[in-house]
Structure formats: C-alpha cells, structure tokens
Design an enzyme around this catalytic site. Sequence first.
Site, short mmCIF file in Angstrom:
data_model
loop_
_atom_site.label_atom_id
_atom_site.label_comp_id
_atom_site.label_asym_id
_atom_site.label_seq_id
_atom_site.Cartn_x
_atom_site.Cartn_y
_atom_site.Cartn_z
N LYS A 286 0.82 -1.22 0.00
CA LYS A 286 0.00 0.00 0.00
C LYS A 286 0.84 1.26 0.00
CE LYS A 286 -4.39 -1.71 1.62
NZ LYS A 286 -5.53 -1.59 2.51
N LYS B 19 -11.05 -2.33 -3.43
CA LYS B 19 -11.96 -1.16 -3.51
C LYS B 19 -11.23 0.07 -4.02
CE LYS B 19 -13.67 -1.93 1.17
NZ LYS B 19 -12.45 -2.30 1.90
N LYS C 166 -4.62 -8.25 -6.39
CA LYS C 166 -5.86 -8.47 -5.64
C LYS C 166 -6.96 -7.50 -6.10
CE LYS C 166 -6.63 -6.86 -1.49
NZ LYS C 166 -7.02 -6.56 -0.11
N1 AQP Z 1 -9.80 -9.53 -3.32
C1 AQP Z 1 -10.18 -10.11 -2.18
N2 AQP Z 1 -10.41 -11.44 -2.14
C2 AQP Z 1 -10.81 -12.05 -0.99
N3 AQP Z 1 -11.01 -11.37 0.16
C3 AQP Z 1 -10.80 -10.03 0.15
N4 AQP Z 1 -10.91 -9.09 1.09
C4 AQP Z 1 -10.58 -7.89 0.58
N5 AQP Z 1 -10.27 -8.01 -0.70
C5 AQP Z 1 -10.38 -9.34 -1.01
C6 AQP Z 1 -11.30 -9.37 2.47
O1 AQP Z 1 -12.30 -8.44 2.82
C7 AQP Z 1 -12.14 -8.11 4.19
C8 AQP Z 1 -12.13 -6.64 4.38
O2 AQP Z 1 -11.01 -6.06 3.79
P1 AQP Z 1 -10.70 -4.55 4.13
O3 AQP Z 1 -11.70 -3.67 3.53
O4 AQP Z 1 -10.55 -4.36 5.57
O5 AQP Z 1 -9.29 -4.28 3.57
P2 AQP Z 1 -8.53 -4.80 2.35
O6 AQP Z 1 -8.19 -6.24 2.53
O7 AQP Z 1 -7.38 -3.88 2.17
O8 AQP Z 1 -9.60 -4.67 1.20
P3 AQP Z 1 -9.58 -3.77 -0.06
O9 AQP Z 1 -10.84 -3.99 -0.82
O10 AQP Z 1 -8.30 -4.01 -0.83
O11 AQP Z 1 -9.60 -2.31 0.53
P4 AQP Z 1 -8.65 -1.12 0.23
O12 AQP Z 1 -8.62 -0.97 -1.25
O13 AQP Z 1 -9.23 0.08 0.94
O14 AQP Z 1 -7.31 -1.50 0.79
C9 AQP Z 1 -10.87 -8.79 4.69
O15 AQP Z 1 -11.23 -9.98 5.36
C10 AQP Z 1 -10.15 -9.10 3.43
O16 AQP Z 1 -9.32 -10.24 3.55
#
Ligand code: AQP
Length: 347
Positions: A127, A213, A210
């Site tokens: 990140k 969002k 991955k």
């Molecule tokens: N691509 C993914 N596949 C499977 N699981 C996922 N999770 C996130 N992306 C995937 C799971 O969703 C939960 C919440 O995640 P988060 O919002 O706390 O943070 P993150 O993992 O950093 O998700 P994002 O979507 O990538 O958010 P941003 O872009 O803001 O960093 C967790 O259980 C995660 O494993």
Amino acid sequence: MSEAATTPAADNSAFSPRVFSGIQPSGGLTLGNYLGAIKRFVEMQESGMETIYCIVDLHAITVWQEPEKLRRATRELCAGYIAAGLDPEKSILFNQSQVSAHAELGWVFSCVARIGWLNRMTQFKDKAGKNREKASVGLFSYPTLMAADILLYHATHVPVGEDQKQHLELTRDIAAKFNHDYGVDFFPLPEPVIEGAATRVMSLRDGTKKMSKSDPSDMSRINMTDDADTIAKKIRKAKTDPDALPSEVAGLEGRAEAKNLVSIYAALSDISVEEALRQVGGKQFSEFKPMLSELAVEKLSPIAGRMEELMQDPGELDRILGDGAARARAIAAPILDRTLDIVGMVR
Ligand code: AQP
C-alpha cells in the site's frame, strides 16, 4: 521482557467461541470483500457462535478519506452487511470509532508489538509502495489496531480473506507476547478462518493483483452496487487467455486470469473449483463468460437492490450501528479494564 515471543500452538479452550471480523469503509464493497469475508460472516452467524462484525472506520483513515464520503461508505457498508444476510439482532454490527476501547487497547498493543514485526508486513509495503516516507504512521501501525479490534472481544475465530493471514499471525504474536511478558493467560490466540473457493479474488484486469476497492480502475473489480449491465460488461472485458478452460485444477496453473474467473464461478455457486471445472472444463471464454455473468447477476442483484432500499433510511442504519456499539462496549469494557490492571495502571 522478551524481544520476540515464539507463538505457541493455540489452546483457546478457556475461552467461549466468539467470532470477530471487520471491513474498512474505504470505498464501495467489492466482490472480493463479499466472497472473501461477508459470505463467511453470514455462515458463521448461522453456526450459532456469538458473532461481532465491525465497520473499521479508524482503519479507513490510514489513507485520506473525504469526510462526507466516509460517512456514506460507513452507512453503505452497514447496508451491505444486512443486505447480504447479517441480522443485527443475531450479530453485533457497529462502527469501530463508536467504541473508544479499540484505540485504547491499540495503544497498549503498539507498545507490545516490535517494529521488526511490523516491518515484515507485506500489506504495508504494497500500500505504501514507493511513497513509504509519505505514508501515514497509522498505515504502518494498522496491524496493532487490528489486533486490538479482535482481542478486545477475546475473539477466537476471525473470518478473513487470504490477504489478512499475515495480520492474523501478528495478532497471535501480540497476544502471546502480552501473555508471556505479564505472566498471564489473558488473551486467546485467535484462529483465522480462510475458507471457500475464492479466498483471494483477483483484479479483472490483472490476475496477479488483488481485487480492491481502492484500485483506480473501476473495470478491475465488481462492486456490490453494480447493475446487471455493468457486471456483464466488466466480465466480458475481463482479461483472459486464448485457451479453452481445463477440466482439472492442475490445468489452471500459470493461468492466473482463468483461475480467478473459475474460482469466482465456484464460490458464487457454492461448489469447489474441481466441481466447477467438471461443469465448465473444455469451454471457451466466449461461452463461459456469459455463464459467469448470469450467475453473478443472479447472486448479486438482490443484494444490491436491498442495499439501495436500506440506504433510503440512513437514520435507521445509524440506529443499528449505535445499538451495536452499545452492545460491543459492554463486552469490551471489562476486557480493557482487566488489561489496564494487568499492565499496572493506577485507576
Ligand atoms: N480480493 C479479495 N479477495 C478475498 N477477500 C478479500 N478481502 C478484501 N479483498 C479481497 C477481504 O475483505 C475483508 C475486508 O477487507 P478490508 O476492507 O478491511 O481491507 P482490504 O483487505 O485492504 O480490502 P480492499 O478492498 O483491498 O480495501 P482497500 O482498497 O481500501 O485497501 C478482509 O477480510 C479481506 O481479507
């Protein structure tokens, strides 16, 4: 005080089973969040265990968030939880900032965790990227707050996607080091629950990244609020290769995009990847993609529709979050109190 505790095998038999997990309101929910996390949350709610699900707004501000967008994303996430099947009567649903004990325990844990442990976290490296010096201190220390989120409730089970595995290991290291340093058996060593056919959903544009969002390209992800046409368009344009789908899992090796789409198909159908390949093996993407679109629309459209209805009444969503926060505080307060006693604070 030891510098690096060796985490022993978990013996959580002294703790009642309790589930905790959270999602950041850092944008709209994606199919990755749904398959990796929320779908599991709902299954665990139905398993009879006590379940606590949080909207981790304090984590979201580790990167800049427009205040009005953050408020909307928090309510939208609450709507998403409920639309996907979480019941605020059965599970505790709340946003993290309404329970100040998260931040307080987070501070204690930032004094337990070692900088070397945090330096190994791959999510920070991903990140922060090349702008490491400009990243917020919060983005670096985020895993200590995550440990507090979980351990504040003495949670024993944490449903997450594959990407959170390393943070869960750090949570266990923090719990073990706290117990060791203070000579107590106060915190459990929580177990990650990483299950299903799609524990790591990948970007539709790049099968090695991955689905996220915050990816600048909206075409890289399926949002839970996307309409049927948008879902179909994104799947139609998803990156693939020229070959037909294999009939065996081994045939997906080295084909990241094919593996991702088949895993999504399997997870949405509640079947294994092996079973999915028995159904779709041998098909060209021109035939498989419309099948996947139809399935995604069938599963996701009712959730999007219900989210939209729930978003019409933000007052009710705020009431649900306020009620959940009061219930969460009641569990958290004695655990934080005891922690401060153990640490030696005069109160
Ligand atoms: N691509 C993914 N596949 C499977 N699981 C996922 N999770 C996130 N992306 C995937 C799971 O969703 C939960 C919440 O995640 P988060 O919002 O706390 O943070 P993150 O993992 O950093 O998700 P994002 O979507 O990538 O958010 P941003 O872009 O803001 O960093 C967790 O259980 C995660 O494993």
